[in-house]
Scaffold this active site. Structure first.
Site, PDB file in Angstrom:
ATOM      1  N   VAL A   8      -0.052 -10.355  -0.369  1.00 15.10           N
ATOM      2  CA  VAL A   8      -0.135 -10.953  -1.706  1.00 15.10           C
ATOM      3  C   VAL A   8       0.353 -12.384  -1.573  1.00 15.10           C
ATOM      4  CG1 VAL A   8       0.062  -8.827  -3.061  1.00 15.10           C
ATOM      5  CG2 VAL A   8       2.136 -10.006  -2.308  1.00 15.10           C
ATOM      6  N   SER A   9      -0.113 -13.247  -2.470  1.00 16.41           N
ATOM      7  CA  SER A   9       0.165 -14.681  -2.325  1.00 16.41           C
ATOM      8  C   SER A   9       1.577 -15.097  -2.703  1.00 16.41           C
ATOM      9  CB  SER A   9      -0.836 -15.485  -3.161  1.00 16.41           C
ATOM     10  OG  SER A   9      -2.148 -15.248  -2.698  1.00 16.41           O
ATOM     11  N   THR A  10       2.213 -14.375  -3.634  1.00 18.91           N
ATOM     12  CA  THR A  10       3.556 -14.758  -4.072  1.00 18.91           C
ATOM     13  C   THR A  10       4.478 -13.552  -4.098  1.00 18.91           C
ATOM     14  OG1 THR A  10       3.134 -14.348  -6.431  1.00 18.91           O
ATOM     15  CG2 THR A  10       2.563 -16.535  -5.578  1.00 18.91           C
ATOM     16  N   GLN A  13       4.013 -11.090  -7.061  1.00 18.45           N
ATOM     17  CA  GLN A  13       2.853 -10.212  -7.166  1.00 18.45           C
ATOM     18  C   GLN A  13       3.177  -8.810  -6.665  1.00 18.45           C
ATOM     19  OE1 GLN A  13       0.003 -13.035  -5.195  1.00 18.45           O
ATOM     20  NE2 GLN A  13      -1.371 -12.265  -6.762  1.00 18.45           N
ATOM     21  N   CYS A  30       2.727 -14.078   1.194  1.00 15.83           N
ATOM     22  CA  CYS A  30       2.551 -15.473   1.591  1.00 15.83           C
ATOM     23  C   CYS A  30       1.128 -15.923   1.270  1.00 15.83           C
ATOM     24  CB  CYS A  30       2.811 -15.636   3.089  1.00 15.83           C
ATOM     25  SG  CYS A  30       1.618 -14.756   4.121  1.00 15.83           S
TER      26      CYS A  30
END
Length: 197
Positions: A8-10, A13, A30
């Site tokens: 997941v990007s953050t 999330q 990341c």
């Protein structure tokens, strides 16, 4: 043994939608622009593969591997060379079937990786355009915040000026907010600015 790679990007999330019971999971929080080999959990996954502990890597979708076409394809090629099947659940693709490389899957993955990178570039372009529009309106700050207005500038905004007029006429904060179409918080700020002018 099968493994599930989740990204997941953050940190905010949720990974629950990608998680799967009974499968060894490797989770990275990341950006997809960070090369696969540089991500902490991806490194652990690759180490487990080198130790012969894993023969299949599942992902929810191809873009979980990354947003850079070359990095995605390099990752898949290196795993395939080690006879590790990469299974993308959303797209229904498997790179190795019955011990043989699936050329159709590789072709489709190449196309999807390119589209994923294109999508990322589109997102960046929209961000750049949004920043440019904000600069033209004079509300962009390089630190990501809004341009700070002094009390006079704040009170010169039409709704805030109307709110100030109602407050000066003896209306309560809540009533002034309602009459001028601003929030109670803004009305309180108007009142605060009026007190220092």
């Amino acid at each position: 043994m099968k493994a599930k790679y989740i990204r997941v990007s953050t940190t905010e999330q949720n990974t629950h939608r990608q998680e799967e019971k009974g499968v060894n999971q490797f989770i990275d929080k990341c950006s997809g622009s960070i090369p696969f080999k540089e991500r902490p959990s991806a490194k652990r996954l690759l180490t487990a593969i080198d130790k012969g502990q894993i023969n299949e890597v599942q992902v929810k979708s191809i873009d979980r591997l990354g947003r850079n076409t070359l990095d995605i394809l390099t990752t898949i090629r290196e795993l395939t060379d080690k006879n590790i099947a990469v299974v993308s659940q959303k797209e229904g693709l498997t790179t190795i079937i019955d011990g043989k490389v699936n050329p159709v899957a590789n072709l489709i993955i190449s196309i999807m990786a390119t589209l994923s990178e294109f999508e990322l570039e589109q997102i960046r372009e929209r961000q750049r355009e949004g920043i440019e529009r904000a600069k033209q309106r004079g509300v962009y700050s390089s630190n990501g915040g809004s341009k700070k207005l002094n009390p006079e500038q704040f009170l010169s905004k039409s709704k805030n000026a109307l709110c100030a007029k109602h407050l000066k006429n003896g209306e309560s904060v809540r009533r002034a907010a309602k009459l001028s179409g601003v929030s109670n918080a803004t009305a309180l700020k108007v009142k605060k600015h009026l007190s220092v002018l």
